[in-house]
Each structure stands twice: as structure tokens, then as C-alpha cells.
Design a protein around this motif. Sequence first.
Motif, mmCIF file in Angstrom:
data_model
loop_
_atom_site.group_PDB
_atom_site.id
_atom_site.type_symbol
_atom_site.label_atom_id
_atom_site.label_comp_id
_atom_site.label_asym_id
_atom_site.label_seq_id
_atom_site.Cartn_x
_atom_site.Cartn_y
_atom_site.Cartn_z
ATOM 1 N N ASN A 122 -0.019 8.602 -7.620
ATOM 2 C CA ASN A 122 -0.741 9.862 -7.660
ATOM 3 C C ASN A 122 -1.163 10.139 -9.094
ATOM 4 O O ASN A 122 -0.608 9.605 -10.048
ATOM 5 C CB ASN A 122 0.092 11.003 -7.057
ATOM 6 N N TYR A 134 10.849 -8.617 -7.597
ATOM 7 C CA TYR A 134 10.276 -9.966 -7.620
ATOM 8 C C TYR A 134 11.357 -11.029 -7.508
ATOM 9 O O TYR A 134 11.163 -12.051 -6.837
ATOM 10 C CB TYR A 134 9.456 -10.181 -8.902
ATOM 11 N N MET A 137 0.829 -1.197 0.000
ATOM 12 C CA MET A 137 0.000 0.000 0.000
ATOM 13 C C MET A 137 0.867 1.251 0.000
ATOM 14 O O MET A 137 0.523 2.247 -0.601
ATOM 15 C CB MET A 137 -0.892 0.012 1.223
ATOM 16 N N ILE A 138 1.995 1.147 0.681
ATOM 17 C CA ILE A 138 2.814 2.342 0.845
ATOM 18 C C ILE A 138 3.417 2.771 -0.476
ATOM 19 O O ILE A 138 3.276 3.902 -0.922
ATOM 20 C CB ILE A 138 3.949 2.077 1.852
ATOM 21 N N GLY A 139 4.071 1.794 -1.138
ATOM 22 C CA GLY A 139 4.707 2.109 -2.399
ATOM 23 C C GLY A 139 3.679 2.604 -3.407
ATOM 24 O O GLY A 139 3.910 3.555 -4.140
ATOM 25 N N ARG A 140 2.518 1.974 -3.341
ATOM 26 C CA ARG A 140 1.483 2.331 -4.290
ATOM 27 C C ARG A 140 0.978 3.745 -4.036
ATOM 28 O O ARG A 140 0.827 4.542 -4.962
ATOM 29 C CB ARG A 140 0.321 1.345 -4.141
ATOM 30 N N ALA A 141 0.763 4.052 -2.791
ATOM 31 C CA ALA A 141 0.275 5.390 -2.456
ATOM 32 C C ALA A 141 1.252 6.441 -2.961
ATOM 33 O O ALA A 141 0.862 7.500 -3.433
ATOM 34 C CB ALA A 141 0.110 5.515 -0.939
ATOM 35 N N ALA A 142 2.539 6.110 -2.887
ATOM 36 C CA ALA A 142 3.528 7.100 -3.272
ATOM 37 C C ALA A 142 3.644 7.220 -4.792
ATOM 38 O O ALA A 142 3.934 8.286 -5.306
ATOM 39 C CB ALA A 142 4.885 6.734 -2.685
#
Lengths: 314, 301
Positions: B9, B34, B1-6
Motif C-alpha cells: 500500500n 527463499y 499477489m496476496i502478500g504484495r497487495a497487503a
Amino acid sequence: MAAPTARARSSIRLERRSEAIAAYALIAVPMILFLVLNIGSIFYALFISLWKWNVRSGPVDFKGLENYGTLLGDPIFLRAIQNSVYYTLVWVPLTMVIGLSLAVIVNQKIRGRTFFRAAFYFPAIASSAAITILWIFIVSPDGLFNTVRGAMGLNPLFELFGFGPNKNWIGDQDTALNSVIILNAWTTSGTFMLFYLASLQSIGNQVYEAAAIDGATAWQTFRHVTLPLLRPGHYFVATVAVIGALQLFDQAAIAGGIAGDPNNALMTMVLYLYNAAFSRFDFGYAAAVGIALFVVIFGATLVQRRLFGQAPSW
Amino acid sequence: MIGRAATSNRKGGAVAAELPVGDRGAIWRRRIAYAILIGYALLMFVPFAWSVITSFKTLPDSVRLTIIPQPFTLGGWEYAFTNLTPPLPRLFFNSAIIAVVVTITNLVFGSMAGYAFARLRFRGREVLFLIVLATLMIPDQLRLIPVYLLLNFLGLTKGVLQYAGVMLILAVSGTSIFLLRQYFLSIPREIEEAARMDGAGFFRTFWQVMLPLAGPALAAVAILQFQGTWNGYFWPLIILQDQDQYTLPVGLSQFRLAGGMGTNWPPLMATVVMATIPILILYLFFQRYFVEGIAASGVKG
């Protein structure tokens, strides 16, 4: 509102009483066991620790606090403390960092996250005995670790540190404890990952959206948003980890035997206690070791409370 | 979630379209990530795979870096089944009987006490529950000597009664009571009040209404306790003095110390495999409960 009649009141009282009786019946067995085997044990242990105690005949000589004095003067006990503290100071941060990294990774929307989560937790399901025997095999002189590094041509690199091609990792006193540290980091990082995952999932999405709007990079978000918000998680994991680390026994006893071989390299506080009880049969002394151990663990928990601030509300 | 949130945008797409090089970089970063993940996951499995492979090898072959046993042999398993003292089936039986009984007693006593602490009103409830929580904080080593002396006095450290000794110590854990109490607290009161209105007593309400609703919590406790007891080392090592009563973990550790057996890898690895398989099967089928049980209890070291 009409006052309840005497009859109604007594029926309520009867109902209350039958509720209490039902409750006592439901909790009776566990409470008796806890009072005898847990609470009673503490007082009994305190009592035993003041005596020279024979396994069969019970108390022999009253020694007062002498057992505790002997304890503090025994170099092997000091070695056990040293080993346990070293183990705690290295193993806890190492395993927390691995566990947190794994948690952050499997918490992202990546393909196969369920698989990775299951895989990373996998070593934690096996028994300490089975996994320690397996580890002893792997890091033995002819074991998988030494043959693989030989096959990969990595031996010159190990030579730089003075490790020969057939190094007996868990059997040599300079590497035995570190071998156990790596073993337990491997098996326990998955458990810490699960603890951290629960903590990560309690952080709301809004803070990340806010960080994204402010143009924070992934690392900045992690460093300045996630990490501080994980404080209750750190506190919890660190407390559980330190308590577990100070009680290190299974792996040390299986790899090093009752004496913590080689040359006391694997002697831990709990192994020392076990040794006093079942190798020297000095039960009064062993009880004193148990009390000392409890004091150390309790003290460590208090220190952590100071370090991390108030315990979270759960 | 963190990487995605960053990275997700809204401008992300446009930026990527202007800068295809950066996009390619992101793809490569993902591939490397991976590769690391899969590599690390392999590290989790390889040692276990190695124990299975080794159990089918001969002793000289066991130290060679070959994935297919040369020759393939059941010798290690035969040795474990017949030459170990006690033989592998006996160890397996001992582990199974202790783990099954302890799991059942934890379910029975844990759910009864959990229900009482969650729902019934009685004098001393708070203090008694504090005692339950306190048991989670008392290290086993502190009570080793008193508990051993007590069981010795009761004759539970001799013969077949050694089973009973271990079972008594593990019969009900504070964790089981705590987890089930939390679950009962989450069940709406209306459900059991309806049953009480119909004239059901406390025991019948517990047995016929509440217990069937507690399925998931019972499953989590059962798995946690079975795994913990099956894998347990400390108390069985202390209480089980006769070889005939050894569990798999105690037997394994004694073989290691026994002369000559310590490096007889094929039968040792066969025993390791047998010690791991039941939990592995449980894990494959009930993975969810492992994860939930660990996350919810968090108390087990």
C-alpha cells in the motif's frame, strides 16, 4: 419476406442431413467404444456380480446377492475399507494444505516463480511405478532417508518414537501406509498446486486492493479474503482428491504385492478387488467388489457436495 | 499477489523509511522464505538425482551416502540391458509403441469427435455428449472384470495382440474429446463459415480449416495422453500377461517382486531412470502444455 420455395427448403433439409451424417461418422468410433467398454460394462458387471463366474466357461451358479453378503462379512475387506478411509482422511487434507501453500507462494511476484512452479510440479511427471520403486529404495533399512538422518544426528529424536536407526519404513506394518501417504503427498502436491493456481488467478485484484486499504495484514487477507473466495477451488480439488484416494492401488500393489503386505497393512479396496480377480479368480465376487467400490466413491462425492454446497458452474 | 497487495500500500515506503529496523526484518523474512523455497525445491529433485547416481554404483556402494559412485560403474546398466527378463530395451520398446499409438488415436478420434460436438448439429448430440462426460466418472475398477472378459473373449489377452488390447481400452478418452471440444468452441464461427461458403464440405472444413487452428489444444492432448499412457500401470498390469509384452512400469513392479531382484538397486534405478527420462525431456521442452493440460482437464486422478 417471401416464403422459401419448396426447392430451397429441400436443399436446407439435404444440407442438414449431410451435416448429421458427417457428425455421426466423426463420433462413431469413440461412441461405440464408450457404449461397449464403459456404459455396457456397468450393466455387464452388475450381471456378473450375481453369479459364481468362471474365467473360461462363464456363469456357473446363480448366487443372487450372495457375493455382496460374503463381501460385507470378510474381515480382510473391512480392513481394506479401513485402510482406504484412513488414507483418504490423512492424505487428502495434507496434500491440499501443501498444494494450496505452494500455489499461494508461486502466485506472488517473487523472483524465479516460474522455476519454483516447475520444480514443485516435477515429481508428478514420473510414473507411479518408477516413483514407488525409488521411494521403496529411499526408505529401505539402508536407504537414503535412514542414512541422512543418521548423518545429521537425528536418530535420538526418532528413538523417542521407537524408531530404530535401520527402520524398514514401508516394510513394517505400523508405518507402511503412512510411508505411502508421504510418498503420494510428495508427488501430488504439485498437481494440486496447479489446480489452486487456476483458482487463485480467477480472484480479481480489486478485493486485495480493498483489503489493503482497510489495513489488513497478509495473514488476515489470506484468512478472510483468499480462503473464502477459493471455495469452488476447494470443492474441485477435494472431489478429485477423494476419488483418487479411494482408488489407491499402484503404490500399494507395488510396495505390498498382491496381498497388500505386510499383514494387510497396504490392502486397499482396489487391491482387494484385484486380488479377488487375479489371485482367487473369483470373477463374480470381484465384480461385486467393483460395484461396492463405485457406490462408496459415489457416496463420498455426494457427501462432499453437501459439505461444500452447490457445485460451481463449470 | 496476496502478500504484495497487503504490503505494497502506498504508505509502505514512508513507513519503511521511518522504521529501518522493520525494513531489515522484511529483508530477513524474505531471505528465510527463499531458503525454505529452495530447500523444498531441492526435496523435489534429490530423489531423482539419487536414482541417477545409484544406477552408476555397485550394489555394496549403493547403500552408502556418497554422491560420487566409488567405483563408477556401468554394471547396473549392463545388467538391466542384458540380465533382466525382459531386458530394458524391450520394456522401453513396449512402452513406446503403446504410448505412441494411443497418443495418435486420441488425437485423431478426439479431434474428430470434439469438432462434431462443438460445431455440427445432429439428433442426440446432448445425450451422446453426456455419455462422453459420464465416462470420466466411471472408475476403471468397476469395468475391470467386464472389460477383461471381453478382451479375453476377443483373444486380445494373448501374444502380440495384448498390445492391441491395451490400445483398445485407451484408444480415446473422454478427456481428449472434452478438451478439444472446448477449444473448437472458442474458435470464431466466421472462419469456418467462410470456408463453407467457398463450397468446402464438413470433412474438408474440419481437416483444412479447423484442425490447423487447434494446434495448442492438440499439443496439450498429445502430451497429456503420452504421459498418461507411458506412465500407466493399471490396465497394462491387467492385460499384459506375457513378460515379452511388459511395459516399463509393469516390468519394474514385477522385478521388485522377483526373487533377489527386489533389492538389486543399481539395475532397478537404471530402469527407473529409463522410465522417467522421456517424460522428463517432454517436460523440459513443453512445460507450458503440461501445466495447461492439467489445469484445463483436472479430471485425471
